[in-house]
Design an enzyme around this catalytic site. Structure first.
Site, PDB file in Angstrom:
ATOM      1  N   HIS B  68      41.831  37.861  44.042  1.00 20.45           N
ATOM      2  CA  HIS B  68      40.609  38.641  43.830  1.00 20.45           C
ATOM      3  C   HIS B  68      39.699  38.525  45.043  1.00 20.45           C
ATOM      4  CE1 HIS B  68      39.486  34.605  42.439  1.00 20.45           C
ATOM      5  NE2 HIS B  68      38.230  34.940  42.601  1.00 20.45           N
ATOM      6  N   HIS B  70      36.704  37.261  45.725  1.00 22.00           N
ATOM      7  CA  HIS B  70      35.781  36.176  46.080  1.00 22.00           C
ATOM      8  C   HIS B  70      36.212  35.509  47.389  1.00 22.00           C
ATOM      9  CE1 HIS B  70      34.069  35.590  41.792  1.00 22.00           C
ATOM     10  NE2 HIS B  70      33.335  36.406  42.511  1.00 22.00           N
ATOM     11  N   ASP B  72      36.134  32.541  48.449  1.00 19.81           N
ATOM     12  CA  ASP B  72      36.918  31.302  48.433  1.00 19.81           C
ATOM     13  C   ASP B  72      38.385  31.606  48.109  1.00 19.81           C
ATOM     14  OD1 ASP B  72      35.966  31.952  45.873  1.00 19.81           O
ATOM     15  OD2 ASP B  72      36.317  29.941  45.111  1.00 19.81           O
ATOM     16  N   HIS B  73      38.713  32.883  47.953  1.00 22.03           N
ATOM     17  CA  HIS B  73      40.107  33.290  47.742  1.00 22.03           C
ATOM     18  C   HIS B  73      40.614  34.244  48.818  1.00 22.03           C
ATOM     19  CE1 HIS B  73      40.625  31.503  43.691  1.00 22.03           C
ATOM     20  NE2 HIS B  73      39.315  31.498  43.779  1.00 22.03           N
ATOM     21  N   HIS B 157      37.657  37.862  35.001  1.00 24.89           N
ATOM     22  CA  HIS B 157      36.928  37.176  36.070  1.00 24.89           C
ATOM     23  C   HIS B 157      36.008  38.105  36.872  1.00 24.89           C
ATOM     24  CE1 HIS B 157      35.903  33.932  38.705  1.00 24.89           C
ATOM     25  NE2 HIS B 157      36.352  34.572  39.766  1.00 24.89           N
ATOM     26  N   ASP B 178      41.659  33.096  39.665  1.00 23.08           N
ATOM     27  CA  ASP B 178      40.608  32.756  38.708  1.00 23.08           C
ATOM     28  C   ASP B 178      40.708  33.747  37.559  1.00 23.08           C
ATOM     29  OD1 ASP B 178      39.887  30.881  40.498  1.00 23.08           O
ATOM     30  OD2 ASP B 178      38.000  31.797  41.104  1.00 23.08           O
ATOM     31  N   GLU B 203      44.224  27.910  37.520  1.00 18.08           N
ATOM     32  CA  GLU B 203      42.944  27.318  37.928  1.00 18.08           C
ATOM     33  C   GLU B 203      42.480  26.393  36.811  1.00 18.08           C
ATOM     34  OE1 GLU B 203      39.284  28.438  37.187  1.00 18.08           O
ATOM     35  OE2 GLU B 203      39.574  30.391  36.297  1.00 18.08           O
ATOM     36  N   HIS B 414      42.429  24.290  41.813  1.00 25.50           N
ATOM     37  CA  HIS B 414      41.079  24.831  41.725  1.00 25.50           C
ATOM     38  C   HIS B 414      40.264  24.094  40.655  1.00 25.50           C
ATOM     39  CE1 HIS B 414      37.866  27.868  41.414  1.00 25.50           C
ATOM     40  NE2 HIS B 414      38.319  28.382  42.534  1.00 25.50           N
TER      41      HIS B 414
END
Lengths: 756, 598
Positions: B68, B70, B72-73, B157, B178, B203, B414
């Site tokens: 996705h 975000h 941090d991904h 998410h 996530d 996660e 995660h």
């Protein structure tokens, strides 16, 4: 260290001791260590002047090893058995810490004797195959460091300074023997892991290729950065890296007197030889089906591709030295079909069909064609690979472009006729459903328009196909269409491409066409309406390119008419990069209004009257230039920018205003009474111009009131310098600890990384 | 035995910088490529040098899959593809592909806004990276190459978030990214097939928590905004241009509509337009309610939310402002914060995570005096609120997903180590499967038992039926005899005759022979007859013949007698049999070794 930090640090240490869990976030400890490391390295440079702070002694790598050794601390810390007995060796964090510590002390050459005495090579070799990727990788790097150190010490032995060196560093003969012991142990280890016990030659070869690719990469990248500064270092590293080659080939390549460059050539030669031998053996044994299949499989492995790519990428660096091998490789990669026998068709197809190899080969060829313009063989390879590889053309139009323009134009004649088909392909791709394809095509057209060799060529030739390629008749309509593209990336690329294509006509001062007027109207629409920054940024850059290329801007009415609009719109944009580019445009105008004055002859005699007249003349010139700038909205733009919340914008505006002040204020004094009420209103909002009549303000007065020097000193610092400082970190740790001790407060429960 | 290896480069026992390497059936796949926003140097990206020593990622990786948008991904993606160098395929869903570059661009702008930021990707790099992306549709199997296939499932998410099922041959792995198992205001709940993967990589952000519903948090948020507006205060909500901002916009828009509120709501960035455009475009990815009401009114067309101009900040009276960036570390949000911080009627609501070293982080930790530039200080009198809207599965949700997918092994990423440990115990206890939680850089290897599919010829099945066996039942394993042949890369069990025919081979008879020494003072023919009689008496149910050519035959076994040249009493029996009568042959040889009855 800041005195405030010194006073806060003990409390922070107390908090950390008490409970590690109350840290503000997962980066805090690392940041704290970073800070200590910085202090330590700063301390190292000032070592002789003052002793380091006692609190940070532990982090100080410059502490003499002998001191620590005496306390047996090192022995205890670096003894793996000690950690194993404590049951901690299983933790990868500890193992990596052990390696990092080792790496740290090995920065001192004296540490090697400690390393040898304690027999640390054994655990280090064991860690090469550690279950943790991080540990294994760090162990690998440390091993390389150990080898380099050993090598440098044993090579010292061949000149007369050895004994003095050894005496000076109190290294005994016994220890040097230990060093060669280390090398032997490493050699044995490599031998075991590189040359497989099974006689089946192919998997071994596979391993060698992988290793060689890695070594070659390391060697060449290391050499390119260090060869000029430190040839001895590169010679050492080449020696170390040749060690495994030595083992694999059984030929002694290590010659003590070789220089770094020679070593590098030997490495390169060996690698290529390994590679080409595989091909040759296949070509010579087409009948042996089983072997052919095996070799085919072997060559299809990815490490072979990797190897070829490394070789190709580094070819230009050493082209003149080993030209024979290079040409063989290049011919191979550009599908010299004449040389490929039936037996190796599959492999050749696989390798030459690999886009990565094609790309590397073409890039290498391109560089070569620049270095050796007269080289027929290179040119031949290049034109063949570009013109006969339609898939390559389709996939990499953006990087093939310089090849096409750089080389085929030189070749002329029949080659160009095949480009007509190419043009059709470009037209088709410009209407592709995927934005990716459309964007690449538009970028390609921009490169095409901007390539000088192509343009000069089209001027000379009269064939219609040539005019098509470089001339505007082909590209501009396509690019104009792309200005309406639904994807902002494509719109932005088309604006940049138009600027690239039109630059020559601007330089020549050619008359404006209706088409160009349409483009300007469209660009203004983009600036006002486009919802995305990319297109708006490109639009401002278009005007920058135009203004800087235009031979006489003042005579170009359309440009002069558009600039005030661009400035007023651009500086109020939501995207700070648009604002920054707008200020760059303002800078151009500023430079044109006040060109660097040609210095008067230092010994020229000037009477008082002449001097007064000169000053008066300067004043009136300046006044008219300043009036121009104010009318065009340059001063307003700068005043608007200097109070911007985005630091790069404010900084740029501040610098430009200082420049303006430097030119205008010394000459004008208080003579300038030009009204800039509008421009001032922005600054007024920030309370800067509060003391002056907003309706009637002189430029000089505003510039003086702004306190630009103070502003500049603030703006040149990073915007987060206060909150990213060590003191801020220490305070955060204390606050987090205090917060976590409050009952019912558990921030960490909720704080996850997704801040979006 | 084949095994699947999983190595986290990031998100192994921590949260942030998700990057997980999976080796399955000879294929190497990178799952997510995230960045850590807490660092200002290269540490913000995963260290890819661990993957290949010479940094040629394309040679090592078969594909990269992004779950996705975000950061941090996906935040390290342009760094990996354009700066480290990766030319292979990158997969993500359509919405992620559309939104990801906006976020990356937004973050790039915020990052390079600060001075001294080096080694960061450029706009051009983001674009070039996105050109390598292949979009995925939900539930559509995509063939990466001849062997590797991937399939995306809805993960909730955020818009476009997906779980992926990765399959090579009979081995498979599911990576959840996530996910959220409870639907929220604009997204549905995660769902997956009962695909029984070898490993489910999940996660575990809320591994030990049972979270209250998001609706409670939303109600709380609206209450706080409303109260501030009622008392004439201003509300500042620092957000990033996309993601949570849209979620909160929907909330406020509906609330304003319902309560007939008049106070203005502003959004301070030009990016919203495009963001909202994408939320409209990908309406099919939102939840059922939004999709249903779409015909009457598009939720993403905001009536009450207007574009912000910096002069509005000084306007009197209440207002709500969404301003970027989200952590109050630069730009417009910081400027507005400085203006409003001194008034205790105002409020700042931080709806997301703030890294250390930002004002957002400081005020959340309770600092009320902030050092400002030029040695001045700022007294923070306004109210500071933190609200978490992150939509992750809680402990209950994770267990629910395990029940859905029925994995053979579980692997947690995660999350924090201690919480993972707790959940690991729970999972192992409840589902009796192994659960792993590798740290960053640690490799977990899981052995798989791949079943190899074999076709059985119809003739062979018919023959089995003729023999009177039970009809084949897929649930009851049974032994079948036949010849296994491999043709065109598939295995087939056929009768031996058919195998000979299909492979174009001739049949060869294989016979075993053995000699048995025997003391018998009779002539050869008498001995043979005695053997015949003896066997007749012992082997009652077998066909035994005394043939005129001087041999005795028991089924396919031929027995001949000859005398030794030196000793006429010492007989040598020659036994020969075909492989079908192996048991009988060896029984006879041992029987005859004992001698004949007198």
């Amino acid at each position: 260290m800041d005195s405030q930090c010194v006073s806060t640090l003990p409390r922070v240490c107390g908090v950390l001791l008490e409970s590690g869990s109350s840290l503000p976030d997962d980066t805090s400890l690392e940041k704290l260590l970073d800070w200590f490391t910085t202090i330590a390295s700063e301390g190292m440079t000032n070592e002789s002047k003052q002793p380091p702070q006692p609190g940070i002694a532990f982090f100080h790598p410059s502490i003499t090893l002998s001191n620590v050794q005496e306390c047996s601390v090192l022995k205890l810390v670096f003894n793996p058995h000690h950690w194993q007995e404590a049951g901690l060796w299983g933790d990868p964090c500890l193992r990596i810490g052990w390696i990092q510590g080792l790496k740290m002390i090995l920065q001192h050459s004296e540490a090697l004797s400690f390393f040898a005495q304690e027999d640390l090579i054994e655990p280090l070799l064991q860690l090469q195959t550690d279950s943790s990727l991080f540990v294994a990788s760090a162990a690998n790097q440390t091993l390389a460091q150990v080898l380099l150190l050993c090598q440098s010490l044993s090579s010292v032995g061949h000149n007369c300074s050895k004994n003095r060196y050894l005496e000076h560093n109190s290294v005994s003969i016994e220890t040097t023997q230990n060093y060669s012991g280390i090398i032997t142990r490493v050699s044995e280890y490599l031998n075991k892991s590189v040359v497989l016990k099974e006689i089946s030659q192919l998997p071994g070869c596979q391993q060698i290729l992988r290793l060689l690719a890695m070594l070659l990469q390391n060697l060449l990248s290391g050499l390119s950065s260090s060869v000029s500064s430190d040839p001895t270092f590169s010679a050492h590293s080449a020696r170390v890296l040749l060690l495994p080659l030595d083992i694999v080939t059984g030929v002694s390549l290590l010659d003590e007197n070789s220089t770094g460059e020679q070593m590098m050539l030997v490495c390169f030669y060996m690698c290529n030889k390994c590679l080409l031998t595989s091909f040759k053996s296949m070509l010579s044994n087409p009948a042996e089906e089983e072997l052919r299949i095996l070799i085919t499989e072997q060559l299809k492995r990815k490490s072979c591709i990797s190897m070829i790519c490394v070789c190709l990428s580094n070819i230009p660096q050493i082209t003149l030295m080993v030209s024979k091998i290079i040409l063989m490789l290049l011919r191979l990669c550009c599908v010299d079909s004449s040389s490929s026998s039936a037996g190796c068709v599959e492999v050749v197809r696989f390798i030459t069909g690999n886009s990565k190899v094609q790309k590397c080969a073409l890039e290498a060829l391109l560089v070569l064609s620049k270095i050796l313009p007269g080289c027929d063989k290179v040119g031949g390879c290049l034109s063949r690979s570009v013109l006969h590889h339609r898939p390559a053309q389709r996939r990499y139009s953006s990087w093939i472009c310089p090849c096409v323009t750089g080389s085929t134009c030189r070749q002329k004649g029949s080659a160009l006729s095949s480009l007509l088909g190419f043009i059709q392909a470009v037209r088709k791709r410009a209407c592709d459903t995927r934005w990716e394809a459309r964007d690449s095509t538009v970028e390609f057209l921009g490169h095409l328009g901007g390539a000088p060799s192509c343009r000069s060529f089209t001027e000379q030739e009269t064939e219609p196909s040539d005019v098509f390629l470089g001339g505007c008749s082909f590209t501009v309509p396509l690019l104009k269409e792309a200005l309406q593209d639904p994807e902002s990336y494509v719109r932005a690329s088309s604006i940049s491409a138009l600027a690239q294509t039109l630059t020559p006509s601007w330089q020549e001062g050619a008359a404006l066409t209706q088409e160009q007027e349409d483009i300007v109207t469209r660009l203004q629409e983009v600036l006002f309406q486009d919802s995305e920054g990319f297109a708006r940024r490109a639009a401002v850059k278009y005007f920058i390119a135009w203004l800087s290329a235009c031979s006489s801007p003042s005579s170009c009415w359309l440009l002069m008419q558009s600039v005030p609009t661009v400035l007023s719109q651009g500086v109020n944009d939501l995207d700070w990069e648009v604002k920054l580019h707008t200020l760059e445009l303002a800078e151009l105008l500023l430079d044109q209004a006040f060109p660097d004055p040609s210095p008067s002859h230092p010994y020229a005699v000037m009477s008082d009257q002449a001097h007064r007249l000169h000053i008066a003349g300067q004043q009136s010139d300046l006044l008219s230039s300043l009036k121009d700038l104010v009318d065009r909205g340059v001063v307003s733009a700068l005043l608007c920018g200097v109070v911007d919340c985005d630091r790069p914008v404010a900084l740029k505006a501040c610098q430009l205003l200082l420049k303006l002040r430097g030119v205008v204020c010394p000459v004008m004094g208080n003579a300038d009474t030009y009204v800039v009420s509008e421009a001032c209103s922005e600054a007024d909002k920030e309370g800067i111009c509060a003391s002056v009549d907003p309706e009637r303000v002189g430029v000089c007065e505003v510039l003086r009131l702004l306190d630009l020097d103070e502003k500049l000193s603030i703006l040149t610092q990073s915007s987060d310098h206060i909150y990213n400082s060590p003191l801020s970190l220490l305070q955060d740790i204390l606050t987090a600890a205090a917060a976590s001790s409050q009952p019912g407060r558990d921030l960490h429960q909720e704080l996850v990384m997704d801040c979006y | 035995m084949p095994e699947i290896k999983v190595t986290p480069l990031g998100a192994g026992q921590d949260v942030g910088r998700s990057c997980i390497l999976v080796s399955i059936g000879g294929k190497n796949i990178m799952l997510d490529c995230g960045m850590h926003m807490g660092y200002n140097d290269d540490r913000r990206f995963p260290d890819f040098s661990y993957i290949t020593q010479n940094g040629r990622l394309t040679d090592f990786l078969d594909c990269v899959i992004i779950s996705h948008f975000h950061l941090d991904h996906c935040g390290a993606l342009p760094y990996m593809s354009e700066m480290v160098g990766y030319d292979g395929p990158i997969y993500m869903t359509h919405p992620t592909k559309a939104i990801c570059p906006i976020l990356l661009e937004d973050f790039r702008k915020i990052t390079v806004d600060k001075k001294g930021e080096t080694n960061f990707f450029t706009s051009q790099m983001i674009k070039d990276c996105m050109k390598k992306v292949i979009p995925l549709n939900l539930h559509q199997t995509v063939q990466v190459d001849d062997e590797l296939e991937i399939k995306a499932y809805y993960a909730g998410h955020v818009l476009g978030a997906a779980m992926v099922h990765i399959k090579v041959g009979s081995e498979s792995v599911v990576y959840t990214g996530d996910y959220n198992m409870t639907p929220d205001r604009h997204l549905g709940a995660a769902w997956i097939d009962k695909c029984r993967p070898d490993i489910l990589i999940s996660e575990s952000t809320y591994a030990t928590t049972i979270r209250d519903s998001k609706r409670c948090r939303e109600r709380d948020f609206l209450k706080k905004v409303h109260e501030t507006i009622e008392r004439g205060g201003k509300v500042l909500i620092p957000v990033f241009a996309l993601g949570r901002a849209q979620e909160l916009c929907i909330l406020l828009e509906t609330f304003w509509e319902r309560m007939n509120l008049k106070a203005p709501i502003y959004f301070s960035t030009g990016l919203t337009e495009k963001a909202n455009h994408y939320y409209k475009l990908f309406i099919t990815w939102t939840n059922q309610k939004i999709r249903k009401t779409f015909v009457q009114r598009n939720m993403f067309e905001f009536k009450h939310i207007k574009a912000f101009d910096r002069s509005y900040a000084d306007n009197p009276g209440p207002m709500v402002v969404f301003a970027t960036p989200g952590m109050l570390h630069a730009g417009q949000s910081l400027q507005i914060f400085k203006k409003w911080a001194g008034n205790d009627k105002n409020m700042v609501i931080m709806p997301g995570y703030c890294v250390q070293g930002t004002i957002g982080h400081k005020i959340l930790n309770g600092q009320r005096k902030l050092e400002m530039e030029g040695r001045s200080t700022l007294d923070v009198k306004l109210q500071v609120e933190y609200m978490s809207f992150s939509a992750h599965a809680d402990a209950k949700g994770i267990m629910q997903l395990i029940r859905m997918a029925e994995p053979r092994n579980m692997l947690l990423v995660h999350g924090e180590a201690a919480k993972m440990e707790f959940l690991k115990g729970k999972i192992e206890q409840e589902f009796s499967i192994d659960c792993y939680m590798p740290a960053n850089g640690e490799t977990t290897a899981v052995t798989t038992n791949p079943s190899v599919p074999v076709d059985i010829s119809l003739n062979l099945l018919k023959r089995e039926m003729v023999l009177g066996g039970p009809l084949p039942d897929p649930k009851k394993p049974r032994t079948m005899h036949g010849t296994l042949i491999m043709k065109e890369n598939s295995l087939k069990l056929v009768s031996s005759e058919q195998a000979l025919k299909e492979l174009g081979l001739n049949e060869h008879q294989l016979r075993f022979t053995c000699r048995v020494q025997l003391q018998d003072p009779h002539s050869d023919s008498d001995t043979l007859h005695r053997i015949y009689t003896h066997l007749k008496s012992v082997l009652k149910d077998y066909t035994i013949q005394h043939l005129p050519d001087g041999t005795v035959m028991v089924e396919s076994i031929v027995i001949k007698v000859s005398s030794s040249a030196e000793d006429a009493n010492a007989k040598v029996l020659l036994l020969s049999w075909s492989y079908q009568d192996e048991d009988l042959g060896s029984y006879l040889s041992s029987l005859l070794k004992k001698g004949l009855p007198t």
